[in-house]
Design a protein around this motif. Structure first.
Motif, PDB file in Angstrom:
ATOM      1  N   THR A 198      45.655  46.730  35.628  1.00  0.00           N
ATOM      2  CA  THR A 198      44.984  45.640  34.925  1.00  0.00           C
ATOM      3  C   THR A 198      45.630  44.300  35.247  1.00  0.00           C
ATOM      4  N   LEU A 199      46.969  44.253  35.261  1.00  0.00           N
ATOM      5  CA  LEU A 199      47.657  43.008  35.637  1.00  0.00           C
ATOM      6  C   LEU A 199      47.314  42.593  37.062  1.00  0.00           C
ATOM      7  N   GLY A 200      47.213  43.567  37.944  1.00  0.00           N
ATOM      8  CA  GLY A 200      46.836  43.271  39.324  1.00  0.00           C
ATOM      9  C   GLY A 200      45.439  42.685  39.423  1.00  0.00           C
ATOM     10  N   ASN A 201      44.508  43.244  38.669  1.00  0.00           N
ATOM     11  CA  ASN A 201      43.144  42.717  38.686  1.00  0.00           C
ATOM     12  C   ASN A 201      43.069  41.327  38.075  1.00  0.00           C
ATOM     13  N   VAL A 202      43.813  41.094  37.014  1.00  0.00           N
ATOM     14  CA  VAL A 202      43.835  39.760  36.398  1.00  0.00           C
ATOM     15  C   VAL A 202      44.443  38.743  37.362  1.00  0.00           C
ATOM     16  N   ALA A 203      45.519  39.113  38.040  1.00  0.00           N
ATOM     17  CA  ALA A 203      46.149  38.194  38.998  1.00  0.00           C
ATOM     18  C   ALA A 203      45.219  37.908  40.176  1.00  0.00           C
ATOM     19  N   ALA A 204      44.562  38.929  40.686  1.00  0.00           N
ATOM     20  CA  ALA A 204      43.637  38.724  41.802  1.00  0.00           C
ATOM     21  C   ALA A 204      42.442  37.882  41.378  1.00  0.00           C
ATOM     22  N   LEU A 205      41.962  38.097  40.174  1.00  0.00           N
ATOM     23  CA  LEU A 205      40.836  37.318  39.667  1.00  0.00           C
ATOM     24  C   LEU A 205      41.240  35.870  39.425  1.00  0.00           C
ATOM     25  N   SER A 206      42.413  35.669  38.874  1.00  0.00           N
ATOM     26  CA  SER A 206      42.851  34.300  38.593  1.00  0.00           C
ATOM     27  C   SER A 206      43.292  33.560  39.852  1.00  0.00           C
ATOM     28  N   SER A 207      43.509  34.264  40.938  1.00  0.00           N
ATOM     29  CA  SER A 207      43.900  33.590  42.177  1.00  0.00           C
ATOM     30  C   SER A 207      42.808  32.657  42.680  1.00  0.00           C
ATOM     31  N   THR A 208      41.556  32.988  42.393  1.00  0.00           N
ATOM     32  CA  THR A 208      40.478  32.110  42.844  1.00  0.00           C
ATOM     33  C   THR A 208      40.444  30.791  42.084  1.00  0.00           C
ATOM     34  N   CYS A 209      41.151  30.725  40.956  1.00  0.00           N
ATOM     35  CA  CYS A 209      41.257  29.444  40.239  1.00  0.00           C
ATOM     36  C   CYS A 209      41.952  28.400  41.097  1.00  0.00           C
ATOM     37  N   PHE A 210      42.828  28.840  41.984  1.00  0.00           N
ATOM     38  CA  PHE A 210      43.513  27.890  42.855  1.00  0.00           C
ATOM     39  C   PHE A 210      42.573  27.334  43.914  1.00  0.00           C
ATOM     40  N   LEU A 211      41.574  28.099  44.305  1.00  0.00           N
ATOM     41  CA  LEU A 211      40.649  27.612  45.323  1.00  0.00           C
ATOM     42  C   LEU A 211      39.594  26.683  44.758  1.00  0.00           C
ATOM     43  N   MET A 212      39.005  27.051  43.622  1.00  0.00           N
ATOM     44  CA  MET A 212      37.910  26.238  43.103  1.00  0.00           C
ATOM     45  C   MET A 212      38.251  25.507  41.817  1.00  0.00           C
TER      46      MET A 212
END
Length: 161
Positions: free
Chosen positions: A71-85
């Motif tokens: 779950t932490l991995g999925n949250v981190a991967a999902l939140s990584s796109t916040c840096f792009l957009m």
């Protein structure tokens, strides 16, 4: 230095700016910094998911550790796109009408996985929610690809017919 920059830009007081402008002014990152932090956050998410998969085989608490790290991995991967957009644009796109149901199901699966692991203490339920989490995140992710959901639905319809 910031005060000098504000004076030269014609903004003497930071209080004159709205809250949104203050946040955007304080969080403006260069393109290369955004891409670097996206890569770091996404790689961290993948690492957490892989670590969770490795911890699955520990007797006793393995499924619980798997559920948490996955779950932490999925949250981190999902939140990584916040840096792009950017976080605001990310949230707006997540809750667009075309992907609202996928977003709600995905977030619900994330929460239910952690609830099953910690409060309900049902290991098999946590594992089932991890599988549902994977499916929900996949469905949410392909919603960003034009016509991908239609193609997947046609593929499953053809396979089941």
């Amino acid at each position: 230095m910031d005060k000098l920059r504000r004076v030269l830009n014609g903004r003497e007081e930071n209080e004159e700016l709205g809250l949104t402008a203050q946040v955007l002014d304080a969080t403006s990152l260069s393109y290369s910094t955004r891409v670097k932090w996206f890569a770091i956050c996404f790689a961290g998410g993948i690492l957490c998911s892989l670590l969770g998969s490795a911890l699955l085989f520990i007797p006793g608490k393995g499924i619980k550790l798997f559920a948490v790290f996955y779950t932490l991995g999925n949250v981190a991967a999902l939140s990584s796109t916040c840096f792009l957009m950017g976080p605001l644009k990310q949230l707006k796109r997540m809750f667009e009408p075309t992907r609202l149901i996928a977003t709600v199901v995905m977030l619900l699966c994330l929460v239910l996985t952690l609830c099953a692991a910690f409060w309900w203490e049902k290991n098999i339920l946590a594992f089932v929610f991890c599988i549902l989490q994977f499916l929900a995140l996949t469905w949410y992710s392909i919603s960003y690809i034009p016509f991908a959901r239609d193609a997947v639905m046609k593929c499953f319809t053809t396979c089941l017919s």
